[in-house]
Structure formats: C-alpha cells, structure tokens
Design a protein around this motif. Structure first.
Motif: not given
Ligand SMILES: Nc1ncnc2c1ncn2[C@@H]1O[C@H](COP(=O)(O)OP(=O)(O)O)[C@@H](O)[C@H]1O
Ligand SMILES: [Mg+2]
Length: 275
Positions: A15-16, A31-32, A56-61
């Motif tokens: 996710r960028h 930005v990745p 990046g935890k919340s991005t992943l969730i």
C-alpha cells in the motif's frame, strides 16, 4: 482432528500513500506504508501483529477488513477475494470480521445509548430477539445490565472498550480484530480487558488478530506473531520461539524495549546530557 483451515490469506500486500502536495519533501511522491506482505491466518489462531508506531499495522488491518484497497496484492477471507469486488458482495466479511479500535471515544457515537450502539449490527442483520441478545452481550463483556441506558461519556475508558467489544461480538463474527485495543488504557484496566478478550476468544471459538506496538502484550495473548518493520514483514512464527530466539535485529530491539524498571533507568541515564 482436522487441520485448522486458512481463514485470512494475504499475498504480496503493498500500500502506497501519496504525500500531500504541500509537503516540502518530494511533493506527491508515493510512500510505501506496506511492502509485499504475505501470511496466512488459520481458523482459531491468535495472531499477533507487532511493530512500532508507523510500521504499517493499521494500514494492514484496513486492508484485511476491506476498509481500504491495496496498491497491489490480494486478501482472501474464507477463500473469497475481498478486494476488487463490489461492496454488496462483502456482506459475509462485514459480518464475519469485526474490528475493535484503540480509542472507543472515536468509534462510539456519543449521541447513542449503549443499547443502540451494541444493537446496531443486530438491526442491520435482522436479529429476532434483540433485547435478549443485548443482555447476553453485556453479560459476556462484564457490564451490568443498566449500562444499556448509558451514553459513552458516562462510562470509564475500560467500560467503553467493553461496549466496543460487545458491539463487535453482536453479529457473531468468526474473526475479532483488535487494533491497539488496550493501548489507551491504564495498566490495571488493560490487564482486565486482555483477560476478557482471551476469555471471549475461547468461549466463542474466535480467531483473534491482535495488533500492538508492545511485544510483551502480544506474547500474553497470542500463539503466533508477525513483526512489521517500516512496512515489511521481518519475522513470523510461534510467539514463544520469536521471543526466545528472534531471527531479526528489529525483533531483538522490540524485546529489549519492554519497559522494565531497569531498562527505564538505563534509558534515563543514557539521556543525561554529556558533560
Ligand atoms: N491515510 C494516510 N495517508 C497518508 N499516509 C498514511 C495514511 N495512513 C497511514 N499513513 C502512513 O503510513 C505509515 C504507516 O501508518 P500506520 O499503518 O498507521 O502505522 P501503525 O498503525 O503501525 O502505527 C506511516 O508512515 C503513516 O504516516
Ligand atoms: Mg495503528
């Protein structure tokens, strides 16, 4: 016994985010926040995701919950693709996966009473006995029945998080996701909510995805841990193995960062100004 089935499969998740144009740092550059992350979560697993703030935890969730779309990569839930399909085909996911967030004041509507907050998902799914289910849910999360009439601001932080959990359980999900769900709570309340989560996972045979910046908390609750560092998955394995013999330097740092009195003192003395 049959093998536990895969319930969530993430493959090559990237996710960028685009930097705002106003930024002085390379305006508009992508930005990745997450880079090529792959893993499988099996039914009944207690899967921890750990990493410092911004890893990046919340991005992943958000990607696992289809609240956001990946730049590339796929997620399947119970074998079904959840990205690139219309929202109306995601009913199974909206019911079977529920997320509890860090800050219940942000996720609970202040104008709604507890009973309406908890029952909202039941209305959406047309539950036949809402009052009965409400009583059951409040009891399950350890809230007295009269809490039903309260508004969120009349409750303590721990009680509000219990309300969020009751609401998450209402549609009888298969997967409960907790994104820093205990991080804003005082230490003693945190322990109570952690124990509650562990009990509920056991009682309702849930799959737990537990996100925290604190590996010691993850160790307490999870059987498996994934370590995120700057958007990359740097370590994945049974939590005891990872804790005892970490394979990545970053994991070693996380273990060393556990705030014991000694490390707090060490850090303090290191921060003393040089003479
Ligand atoms: N909506 C967004 N727009 C731009 N950048 C974001 C957005 N959400 C997160 N980021 C950036 O992505 C990175 C990862 O953030 P996040 O997933 O929130 O990390 P964590 O939950 O581990 O603290 C951070 O650098 C953050 O600034
Ligand atoms: Mg976060």
């Amino acid at each position: 016994m049959s093998e536990p089935e895969p319930i969530i499969e993430a493959r090559g998740l990237t996710r960028h985010y685009r930097r705002p144009r106003r930024s002085l740092l390379r305006p508009g550059r992508a930005v990745p926040a997450l880079r090529d992350v792959s893993f499988t979560i099996h039914s009944g697993q207690r899967f921890g995701i750990v990493g410092e703030s911004g890893s990046g935890k919340s991005t992943l969730i958000r990607l696992l919950a289809a609240l956001d779309r990946p730049t590339s990569g796929t997620v399947t839930f119970a074998g079904r693709e959840i990205h690139g399909v219309p929202e109306r085909q995601l009913g199974f996911l909206r019911r079977d996966l529920q997320v509890v967030f860090q800050d219940p004041t942000g996720s609970l509507d202040p104008r709604m009473r507890v009973r309406d907050i908890v029952c909202e998902p039941l209305v959406a799914h047309g539950h036949p006995d809402r009052a009965g289910r409400l009583a059951e849910l409040l009891a399950a999360v350890g809230l007295p029945e009269d809490t039903a009439r309260s508004y969120p601001h009349q409750l303590s932080g721990g009680q509000r998080q219990r309300v969020s959990i009751a609401r998450a359980l209402a549609p009888e999900p298969r997967v409960l996701v907790a994104d820093e769900a205990v991080s804003a709570l005082d230490v003693s309340v945190r322990a109570q909510i952690l124990n509650l989560l562990a009990d509920l996972v056991e009682r309702y045979s849930l799959t737990l995805v537990f996100v925290s910046h604190d590996l010691s908390v993850v160790r307490h609750v999870c059987d498996t841990v994934a370590v995120l560092h700057a958007g990359e998955l740097v370590e994945l394995g049974p939590v005891d193995r990872v804790y005892r013999s970490p394979r990545h330097d970053y994991t070693r740092e996380l273990i060393a960062a556990v705030p014991t009195v000694r490390s707090a003192l060490t850090r303090f003395s290191r921060e003393e100004p040089q003479q």
